[in-house]
Enzyme design. Structure first.
Site, PDB file in Angstrom:
ATOM      1  N   GLN A 156       7.891 -14.025  21.866  1.00 12.95           N
ATOM      2  CA  GLN A 156       7.509 -15.434  22.052  1.00 12.95           C
ATOM      3  C   GLN A 156       8.138 -16.324  20.980  1.00 12.95           C
ATOM      4  O   GLN A 156       7.480 -17.178  20.371  1.00 12.95           O
ATOM      5  CB  GLN A 156       5.984 -15.576  22.023  1.00 12.95           C
ATOM      6  CG  GLN A 156       5.282 -14.705  23.062  1.00 12.95           C
ATOM      7  CD  GLN A 156       3.778 -14.796  22.963  1.00 12.95           C
ATOM      8  OE1 GLN A 156       3.182 -15.765  23.424  1.00 12.95           O
ATOM      9  NE2 GLN A 156       3.164 -13.805  22.341  1.00 12.95           N
ATOM     10  N   CYS A 186      -2.204  -2.563   7.714  1.00 12.92           N
ATOM     11  CA  CYS A 186      -2.208  -3.506   6.590  1.00 12.92           C
ATOM     12  C   CYS A 186      -0.982  -4.420   6.549  1.00 12.92           C
ATOM     13  O   CYS A 186      -1.074  -5.564   6.093  1.00 12.92           O
ATOM     14  CB  CYS A 186      -2.372  -2.738   5.284  1.00 12.92           C
ATOM     15  SG  CYS A 186      -4.035  -2.021   5.161  1.00 12.92           S
ATOM     16  N   THR A 239       0.441   0.661   6.565  1.00 13.07           N
ATOM     17  CA  THR A 239       1.099   1.077   7.772  1.00 13.07           C
ATOM     18  C   THR A 239       1.465  -0.172   8.574  1.00 13.07           C
ATOM     19  O   THR A 239       0.786  -1.199   8.484  1.00 13.07           O
ATOM     20  CB  THR A 239       0.201   2.002   8.638  1.00 13.07           C
ATOM     21  OG1 THR A 239      -1.001   1.299   8.993  1.00 13.07           O
ATOM     22  CG2 THR A 239      -0.155   3.273   7.907  1.00 13.07           C
ATOM     23  N   LYS A 299      -6.699  -4.758  -3.147  1.00 13.92           N
ATOM     24  CA  LYS A 299      -7.331  -5.438  -2.005  1.00 13.92           C
ATOM     25  C   LYS A 299      -8.335  -4.506  -1.328  1.00 13.92           C
ATOM     26  O   LYS A 299      -8.030  -3.349  -1.052  1.00 13.92           O
ATOM     27  CB  LYS A 299      -6.264  -5.902  -1.005  1.00 13.92           C
ATOM     28  CG  LYS A 299      -5.440  -4.796  -0.378  1.00 13.92           C
ATOM     29  CD  LYS A 299      -4.352  -5.411   0.490  1.00 13.92           C
ATOM     30  CE  LYS A 299      -3.552  -4.382   1.258  1.00 13.92           C
ATOM     31  NZ  LYS A 299      -4.311  -3.555   2.180  1.00 13.92           N
ATOM     32  N   ASP A 318       0.786  -1.255   0.000  1.00 17.12           N
ATOM     33  CA  ASP A 318       0.000   0.000   0.000  1.00 17.12           C
ATOM     34  C   ASP A 318       0.810   1.294   0.000  1.00 17.12           C
ATOM     35  O   ASP A 318       0.437   2.273   0.678  1.00 17.12           O
ATOM     36  CB  ASP A 318      -0.961   0.010   1.208  1.00 17.12           C
ATOM     37  CG  ASP A 318      -1.948  -1.157   1.189  1.00 17.12           C
ATOM     38  OD1 ASP A 318      -1.935  -1.942   0.232  1.00 17.12           O
ATOM     39  OD2 ASP A 318      -2.726  -1.278   2.154  1.00 17.12           O
TER      40      ASP A 318
HETATM   41  C1  C5J Z   1      -3.112   0.590   5.530  1.00 18.25           C
HETATM   42  C2  C5J Z   1      -4.795   1.876   6.675  1.00 18.25           C
HETATM   43  N1  C5J Z   1      -2.625   0.383   4.316  1.00 18.25           N
HETATM   44  N2  C5J Z   1      -3.966   2.244   7.646  1.00 18.25           N
HETATM   45  N3  C5J Z   1      -4.353   1.143   5.622  1.00 18.25           N
HETATM   46  O1  C5J Z   1      -2.462   0.327   6.528  1.00 18.25           O
HETATM   47  O2  C5J Z   1      -5.966   2.209   6.710  1.00 18.25           O
END
Ligand code: C5J
Length: 225
Positions: free
Chosen positions: A203, A163, A159, A130, A25
């Protein structure tokens, strides 16, 4: 086999011929002013800092012949794949599907949904659109990786805690060995990136491994068949 002795929580071995780099993304809607990330009230400049490392990671992966996959979080123009629960949540200045300075927010084909030019996919690289946070949900990613015999995944992108982590957890449940490239991922919240990296490694690597771009590149350049 490629070997990263300094990966955490312990050494990571991966066969380049069966490894894919998945860049999550890195879209204008998340990294540029006027997009979805900014509409949610985030400082998007934080994410721009990882572009050089992500470029270096892509260069190393391409030079080593890894399968490269890019993802985009986006929706069909009629929003038929965007649940109302996602679109209506909170009070963003622009919602998914609204018209902003880069076209309709998070809508496939709009300028804002494109990957930033600095990280543009090369011809022949796989781009997965997606509708969810995880890249395996409602996409052909699983079939694409299986058809190519992929067993190991390297992750970058944004992020970290949304995602990237969601996709890494999906991949973990599907039996892939996963490594997050620490300096090629970021969050709008520094503490969430730190926490996600800690969660992944905890872990005994419950979600997988982490390492730096330099460590991945060095492992790829000295890999032995
Ligand atoms: C992603 C979001 N790509 N933070 N999307 O992490 O909404």
């Amino acid at each position: 086999m490629a070997h990263i002795a300094a990966a955490l929580p312990f050494a990571f071995d991966f066969p380049p011929a069966h490894t894919a780099l998945i860049v999550i993304d890195m879209q204008r809607d998340f990294l540029e002013p006027g997009g979805f990330g900014a509409a949610l009230g985030n400082d998007v400049t934080r994410l721009q800092a990882i572009v050089p490392a992500t470029q270096a990671l892509l260069a190393a992966a391409r030079a080593a012949g890894l399968l490269v996959v890019h993802t985009r979080e986006d929706h069909a123009p009629d929003l038929s794949d965007c649940p109302p629960a996602k679109r209506n949540r909170g009070a963003p200045s622009l919602r998914i599907g609204d018209v902003g300075p880069m076209g309709r927010i998070l809508v496939r084909g709009e300028p804002g949904a494109e990957i930033i030019p600095d990280l543009a996919p090369l011809a022949g690289e796989i781009v997965i659109d997606k509708p969810g946070k995880g890249a395996f949900y409602a996409t052909p990613l699983g079939e694409i990786l299986a058809a190519r015999g992929i067993t190991h995944l390297l992750f970058a992108g944004v992020t970290t805690e949304v995602c990237v982590q969601t996709t890494m957890r999906e991949a973990n449940d599907r039996g892939y060995d996963c490594l997050l490239v620490e300096d090629a991922t970021d969050s709008y919240f520094a503490e969430f990136k730190t926490a996600t990296i800690a969660m992944i490694r905890a872990q005994g690597g419950i979600v997988g491994w982490t390492a730096t771009t330099a460590q991945v590149a060095a492992a790829l350049s000295s890999a032995v068949a």
